[in-house]
Design a protein around this motif. Structure first.
Motif, PDB file in Angstrom:
ATOM      1  N   UNK A 192     -22.104  -0.946 122.382  1.00  0.00           N
ATOM      2  CA  UNK A 192     -22.810  -1.842 122.995  1.00  0.00           C
ATOM      3  C   UNK A 192     -21.982  -2.982 123.573  1.00  0.00           C
ATOM      4  N   UNK A 193     -22.087  -3.518 124.747  1.00  0.00           N
ATOM      5  CA  UNK A 193     -21.428  -4.552 125.402  1.00  0.00           C
ATOM      6  C   UNK A 193     -22.476  -5.509 125.904  1.00  0.00           C
ATOM      7  N   UNK A 194     -22.298  -6.632 125.417  1.00  0.00           N
ATOM      8  CA  UNK A 194     -23.150  -7.576 125.568  1.00  0.00           C
ATOM      9  C   UNK A 194     -22.633  -8.938 126.485  1.00  0.00           C
ATOM     10  N   UNK A 195     -23.419  -8.974 127.656  1.00  0.00           N
ATOM     11  CA  UNK A 195     -22.991 -10.302 128.656  1.00  0.00           C
ATOM     12  C   UNK A 195     -24.243 -11.156 128.351  1.00  0.00           C
ATOM     13  N   UNK A 196     -23.426 -12.373 128.051  1.00  0.00           N
ATOM     14  CA  UNK A 196     -24.371 -13.556 127.914  1.00  0.00           C
ATOM     15  C   UNK A 196     -23.738 -14.619 128.864  1.00  0.00           C
ATOM     16  N   UNK A 197     -24.395 -15.658 129.203  1.00  0.00           N
ATOM     17  CA  UNK A 197     -23.928 -16.777 129.884  1.00  0.00           C
ATOM     18  C   UNK A 197     -23.333 -17.637 128.799  1.00  0.00           C
ATOM     19  N   UNK A 255     -33.849 -25.453 131.598  1.00  0.00           N
ATOM     20  CA  UNK A 255     -32.352 -25.315 131.182  1.00  0.00           C
ATOM     21  C   UNK A 255     -31.969 -23.774 131.212  1.00  0.00           C
ATOM     22  N   UNK A 256     -32.809 -22.972 130.545  1.00  0.00           N
ATOM     23  CA  UNK A 256     -32.315 -21.494 130.290  1.00  0.00           C
ATOM     24  C   UNK A 256     -32.095 -20.814 131.808  1.00  0.00           C
ATOM     25  N   UNK A 257     -33.346 -21.027 132.445  1.00  0.00           N
ATOM     26  CA  UNK A 257     -33.201 -20.395 133.899  1.00  0.00           C
ATOM     27  C   UNK A 257     -32.071 -20.950 134.626  1.00  0.00           C
ATOM     28  N   UNK A 259     -28.950 -21.659 133.149  1.00  0.00           N
ATOM     29  CA  UNK A 259     -27.911 -21.236 132.904  1.00  0.00           C
ATOM     30  C   UNK A 259     -27.683 -19.807 132.951  1.00  0.00           C
ATOM     31  N   UNK A 260     -28.904 -19.100 132.905  1.00  0.00           N
ATOM     32  CA  UNK A 260     -28.887 -17.624 133.101  1.00  0.00           C
ATOM     33  C   UNK A 260     -28.835 -17.025 134.568  1.00  0.00           C
ATOM     34  N   UNK A 261     -28.585 -18.038 135.486  1.00  0.00           N
ATOM     35  CA  UNK A 261     -28.695 -17.198 137.012  1.00  0.00           C
ATOM     36  C   UNK A 261     -27.671 -16.409 137.293  1.00  0.00           C
ATOM     37  N   UNK A 262     -27.842 -15.464 137.838  1.00  0.00           N
ATOM     38  CA  UNK A 262     -26.933 -14.443 138.115  1.00  0.00           C
ATOM     39  C   UNK A 262     -26.934 -13.288 137.185  1.00  0.00           C
ATOM     40  N   UNK A 263     -27.608 -13.270 136.038  1.00  0.00           N
ATOM     41  CA  UNK A 263     -27.668 -12.345 134.975  1.00  0.00           C
ATOM     42  C   UNK A 263     -29.091 -11.566 135.297  1.00  0.00           C
ATOM     43  N   UNK A 264     -29.712 -11.564 136.385  1.00  0.00           N
ATOM     44  CA  UNK A 264     -30.890 -10.611 136.637  1.00  0.00           C
ATOM     45  C   UNK A 264     -30.482  -9.281 136.997  1.00  0.00           C
ATOM     46  N   UNK A 265     -30.833  -8.333 136.212  1.00  0.00           N
ATOM     47  CA  UNK A 265     -30.592  -6.834 136.329  1.00  0.00           C
ATOM     48  C   UNK A 265     -31.097  -6.281 137.636  1.00  0.00           C
ATOM     49  N   UNK A 266     -30.413  -5.741 138.539  1.00  0.00           N
ATOM     50  CA  UNK A 266     -30.850  -5.365 139.907  1.00  0.00           C
ATOM     51  C   UNK A 266     -30.153  -4.200 140.053  1.00  0.00           C
ATOM     52  N   UNK A 267     -30.416  -3.194 141.201  1.00  0.00           N
ATOM     53  CA  UNK A 267     -29.800  -2.052 141.316  1.00  0.00           C
ATOM     54  C   UNK A 267     -28.321  -2.500 141.744  1.00  0.00           C
ATOM     55  N   UNK A 268     -28.315  -3.420 142.672  1.00  0.00           N
ATOM     56  CA  UNK A 268     -26.973  -4.058 143.142  1.00  0.00           C
ATOM     57  C   UNK A 268     -26.054  -4.290 142.093  1.00  0.00           C
ATOM     58  N   UNK A 269     -26.440  -5.061 141.135  1.00  0.00           N
ATOM     59  CA  UNK A 269     -25.626  -5.525 139.870  1.00  0.00           C
ATOM     60  C   UNK A 269     -25.067  -4.259 139.122  1.00  0.00           C
ATOM     61  N   UNK A 270     -26.127  -3.252 139.002  1.00  0.00           N
ATOM     62  CA  UNK A 270     -25.649  -2.082 138.345  1.00  0.00           C
ATOM     63  C   UNK A 270     -24.467  -1.184 138.914  1.00  0.00           C
ATOM     64  N   UNK A 271     -24.630  -1.444 140.542  1.00  0.00           N
ATOM     65  CA  UNK A 271     -23.834  -0.540 141.276  1.00  0.00           C
ATOM     66  C   UNK A 271     -22.495  -1.223 141.228  1.00  0.00           C
ATOM     67  N   UNK A 287     -42.064  -8.768 130.007  1.00  0.00           N
ATOM     68  CA  UNK A 287     -40.997  -8.940 130.999  1.00  0.00           C
ATOM     69  C   UNK A 287     -41.525  -9.963 131.943  1.00  0.00           C
ATOM     70  N   UNK A 288     -40.392 -10.809 132.253  1.00  0.00           N
ATOM     71  CA  UNK A 288     -40.821 -11.800 133.366  1.00  0.00           C
ATOM     72  C   UNK A 288     -39.572 -11.422 134.417  1.00  0.00           C
ATOM     73  N   UNK A 289     -40.010 -11.735 135.784  1.00  0.00           N
ATOM     74  CA  UNK A 289     -39.298 -11.203 136.903  1.00  0.00           C
ATOM     75  C   UNK A 289     -37.856 -11.835 137.048  1.00  0.00           C
ATOM     76  N   UNK A 290     -37.615 -12.976 136.438  1.00  0.00           N
ATOM     77  CA  UNK A 290     -36.260 -13.414 136.543  1.00  0.00           C
ATOM     78  C   UNK A 290     -35.200 -12.736 135.862  1.00  0.00           C
TER      79      UNK A 290
END
Ligand code: CP
Ligand code: NVA
Length: 330
Positions: A192-197, A255-257, A259-271, A287-290
């Motif tokens: 398991x690989x964990x990416x957090x801000x 504050x969290x929104x 800090x987590x900018x750039x962490x949204x999972x998208x197809x582009x990120x997966x690619x 689930x929340x859209x962010x």
């Protein structure tokens, strides 16, 4: 502890790798049987005349519905006690509540804030206590998650889940769902690989719990941590996330929104991150859209609604093991 002390399920850490495997396999077996119209003999009427108390201090859709449904499948009576229904926390202590509830019911399924609340309930309860989510763990969710990952390829001829060598990428907040997922992954030989801000990493105490879990496994899954989503995603079979703002953290939302900018999972990120061709997406919900784009969440790689349904089969498996069979997982 007395020889008569009940066995509780507070975290995936309470299970051996073989027990976790059995709980998932039993969930799969019951799912297959019940969906084909057959309630297995061992479950039929197993809780007839018995009450399962459900003390929930927080909202719930899946955990409540799956637990109530599971108790009914076993012939018992689920008694839902929301925070405004009972004296707990306002007029009465955890100790008094644990003693009284357990004198009249066969099990307590508890959703709490601090993990110490469910641990205290367990300490003073004369019946099994099952954690329905605390700030540290969510074991019922993780049984369902491994069922979701494994069921596609599960063969009845093998006694394992066949997940060794697989890689999960968690991109988002290091929270209760992640901690139990990482414990389970370590036990089942899943990396398991964990990416957090920065500033939202796995706390040291939980790292220790995960490494203790690894020590129980014949071939432990490895934990990798980063602040870069792409690094976590590299070669992952499964991308998973959860809300960035867990229940009880609402005041930190802005504050969290940020800090987590750039962490949204998208197809582009997966690619960009180089996930495996066949990657799939999981989320415990709500689930929340962010945290994940619509295109992934509702897309063909998403298994989130099968994962949600699997909460029912996992609840049946957990109640069978901890309530019907008194902690004997077979
Ligand atoms: N996944 C989960 O536990 O959902 P609920 O909060 O709706 O129970
Ligand atoms: N991490 C989330 C999970 C909800 C099922 C929370 O604790 O609110």
């Amino acid at each position: 502890t007395s020889p008569f002390a009940p066995r509780h399920l507070l975290s995936i850490a309470d299970l051996t790798p073989a027990e976790l495997t059995t709980l998932v396999r039993n969930a799969h077996k019951h799912k297959t049987a019940i969906k084909s119209g057959e309630i297995p003999q061992s479950l039929r009427g197993a809780l007839t005349g018995k009450t399962v108390a459900m003390t929930f201090s927080k909202r719930s859709t899946r955990t409540r519905i799956s637990t109530e449904g599971a108790v009914v499948t076993l012939g018992g009576h689920p008694m839902f006690l929301g925070k405004d229904d009972i004296q707990l926390g306002v007029n009465e202590s955890l100790y008094d509540t644990a003693v009284v509830l357990s004198s009249m019911t066969s099990a307590i399924v508890a959703r709490v804030g601090p993990h110490s609340d469910v641990a205290d309930l367990a300490k003073h309860s004369s019946v099994p206590v099952i954690n329905a989510l605390s700030d540290l763990y969510h074991p019922l969710q993780i049984i369902a998650d491994f069922l979701t990952i494994a069921e596609v390829n599960l063969s009845s001829s093998s006694s394992t889940l066949g997940l060794e060598g697989m890689k999960i990428a968690w991109v988002g907040d290091a929270n209760n769902v992640l901690f139990d997922l990482a414990v389970g992954a370590a036990k089942l030989g899943v990396d398991i690989a964990v990416a957090t801000p920065k500033g939202y990493e796995i706390p040291q105490q939980m790292r220790e719990v995960i490494s203790q879990a690894a020590a129980t496994a014949p071939k432990a899954g490895k934990l990798f941590e980063t602040n870069v989503p792409e690094e976590a995603i590299k070669n992952a079979d499964i991308l998973v996330t959860d809300t960035w703002v867990s229940m009880g953290q609402e005041e930190e939302t802005a504050k969290r929104l940020a800090a987590f900018k750039g962490f949204q999972i998208t197809s582009e990120l997966a690619k960009r991150g180089g996930a495996k061709e066949t990657w799939s997406f999981m989320h415990c919900l709500p689930r929340h859209p962010e945290e994940v784009s619509d295109e992934v969440f509702y897309g063909p790689r998403s298994v989130v609604f099968r994962e949600a349904e699997n909460r029912l089969w996992s609840a049946i498996s957990a109640l069978e093991a901890f309530v019907v069979n008194k902690g004997k997982i077979q």
